[in-house]
Design a protein around this motif. Structure first.
Motif, PDB file in Angstrom:
ATOM      1  N   GLN A 103      -1.578   5.990  -5.785  1.00  0.00           N
ATOM      2  CA  GLN A 103      -2.822   5.445  -5.212  1.00  0.00           C
ATOM      3  C   GLN A 103      -3.151   6.220  -3.942  1.00  0.00           C
ATOM      4  O   GLN A 103      -2.335   6.346  -3.048  1.00  0.00           O
ATOM      5  CB  GLN A 103      -2.643   3.972  -4.877  1.00  0.00           C
ATOM      6  N   GLU A 104      -4.359   6.741  -3.885  1.00  0.00           N
ATOM      7  CA  GLU A 104      -4.776   7.494  -2.702  1.00  0.00           C
ATOM      8  C   GLU A 104      -5.621   6.621  -1.802  1.00  0.00           C
ATOM      9  O   GLU A 104      -6.330   5.719  -2.265  1.00  0.00           O
ATOM     10  CB  GLU A 104      -5.550   8.733  -3.138  1.00  0.00           C
ATOM     11  N   LEU A 105      -5.538   6.880  -0.516  1.00  0.00           N
ATOM     12  CA  LEU A 105      -6.291   6.120   0.477  1.00  0.00           C
ATOM     13  C   LEU A 105      -7.325   7.022   1.131  1.00  0.00           C
ATOM     14  O   LEU A 105      -7.026   8.164   1.467  1.00  0.00           O
ATOM     15  CB  LEU A 105      -5.352   5.568   1.546  1.00  0.00           C
ATOM     16  N   ASP A 106      -8.529   6.485   1.314  1.00  0.00           N
ATOM     17  CA  ASP A 106      -9.525   7.239   2.063  1.00  0.00           C
ATOM     18  C   ASP A 106      -9.394   6.884   3.549  1.00  0.00           C
ATOM     19  O   ASP A 106      -8.571   6.054   3.940  1.00  0.00           O
ATOM     20  CB  ASP A 106     -10.939   6.988   1.542  1.00  0.00           C
ATOM     21  N   LEU A 107     -10.205   7.506   4.368  1.00  0.00           N
ATOM     22  CA  LEU A 107     -10.119   7.298   5.809  1.00  0.00           C
ATOM     23  C   LEU A 107     -10.334   5.837   6.180  1.00  0.00           C
ATOM     24  O   LEU A 107      -9.629   5.295   7.028  1.00  0.00           O
ATOM     25  CB  LEU A 107     -11.154   8.183   6.528  1.00  0.00           C
ATOM     26  N   TRP A 108     -11.291   5.164   5.527  1.00  0.00           N
ATOM     27  CA  TRP A 108     -11.569   3.766   5.868  1.00  0.00           C
ATOM     28  C   TRP A 108     -10.405   2.852   5.515  1.00  0.00           C
ATOM     29  O   TRP A 108     -10.127   1.881   6.225  1.00  0.00           O
ATOM     30  CB  TRP A 108     -12.867   3.312   5.209  1.00  0.00           C
ATOM     31  N   ALA A 109      -9.719   3.153   4.434  1.00  0.00           N
ATOM     32  CA  ALA A 109      -8.544   2.363   4.068  1.00  0.00           C
ATOM     33  C   ALA A 109      -7.441   2.534   5.106  1.00  0.00           C
ATOM     34  O   ALA A 109      -6.796   1.560   5.521  1.00  0.00           O
ATOM     35  CB  ALA A 109      -8.037   2.775   2.685  1.00  0.00           C
ATOM     36  N   ILE A 110      -7.245   3.752   5.559  1.00  0.00           N
ATOM     37  CA  ILE A 110      -6.232   4.018   6.587  1.00  0.00           C
ATOM     38  C   ILE A 110      -6.601   3.320   7.892  1.00  0.00           C
ATOM     39  O   ILE A 110      -5.752   2.715   8.552  1.00  0.00           O
ATOM     40  CB  ILE A 110      -6.056   5.537   6.785  1.00  0.00           C
TER      41      ILE A 110
ATOM     42  N   TRP B 176       1.128   3.953  -3.071  1.00  0.00           N
ATOM     43  CA  TRP B 176       0.900   5.380  -2.807  1.00  0.00           C
ATOM     44  C   TRP B 176       2.057   6.217  -3.358  1.00  0.00           C
ATOM     45  O   TRP B 176       1.841   7.225  -4.040  1.00  0.00           O
ATOM     46  CB  TRP B 176       0.720   5.593  -1.308  1.00  0.00           C
TER      47      TRP B 176
ATOM     48  N   THR C 150       0.830  -1.203   0.000  1.00  0.00           N
ATOM     49  CA  THR C 150       0.000   0.000   0.000  1.00  0.00           C
ATOM     50  C   THR C 150       0.866   1.255   0.000  1.00  0.00           C
ATOM     51  O   THR C 150       0.590   2.212  -0.736  1.00  0.00           O
ATOM     52  CB  THR C 150      -0.952  -0.008   1.206  1.00  0.00           C
TER      53      THR C 150
END
Length: 109
Positions: free
Chosen positions: A81-88, A76, A72
């Motif tokens: 690739q961007e991560l949203d809050l739920w992915a984090i 990135w 991940t």
């Protein structure tokens, strides 16, 4: 201690191979394709050595957990690739799980 080193080699080589998989463009580019094949071969061989002393469930949980985190991070940095809050949050739970396995589990190694 050497079995943990084998596990770390398995993780790193798998992460390198998986990162090169995207660059291989469906195995149409030679160098990334070679990196994929060699990386996975090293990874599975090192994992087989690690499993001589580390329980398979623990080894696989650590291998996949750390691998997910590293892949991940690489996705990135290299591929945007961007991560949203739920992915984090989800990745945070993976980190917590790996820490619990290593710090608190009483499974014999």
């Amino acid at each position: 201690m050497k079995y943990w080193l084998f596990l770390m080699i398995a993780i790193v080589s798998e992460v390198i191979a998986t990162s090169a998989l995207k660059a291989s463009a469906g195995f149409t580019r030679l160098l990334p394709s070679v990196i994929v094949v060699v990386g996975y071969a090293i990874s599975f061989y090192a994992m087989s050595l690690a499993l001589e002393a580390i329980p398979v469930g623990i080894a696989y949980a650590i291998w996949s957990g750390i691998g997910i985190i590293l892949i991940t991070a690489i996705a990135w940095m290299l591929y945007g690739q961007e991560l949203d809050l739920w992915a984090i949050i989800g990745i945070g739970f993976i980190i917590i799980g790996v820490v619990i396995l290593n710090a608190l589990s009483k499974v014999e190694v």
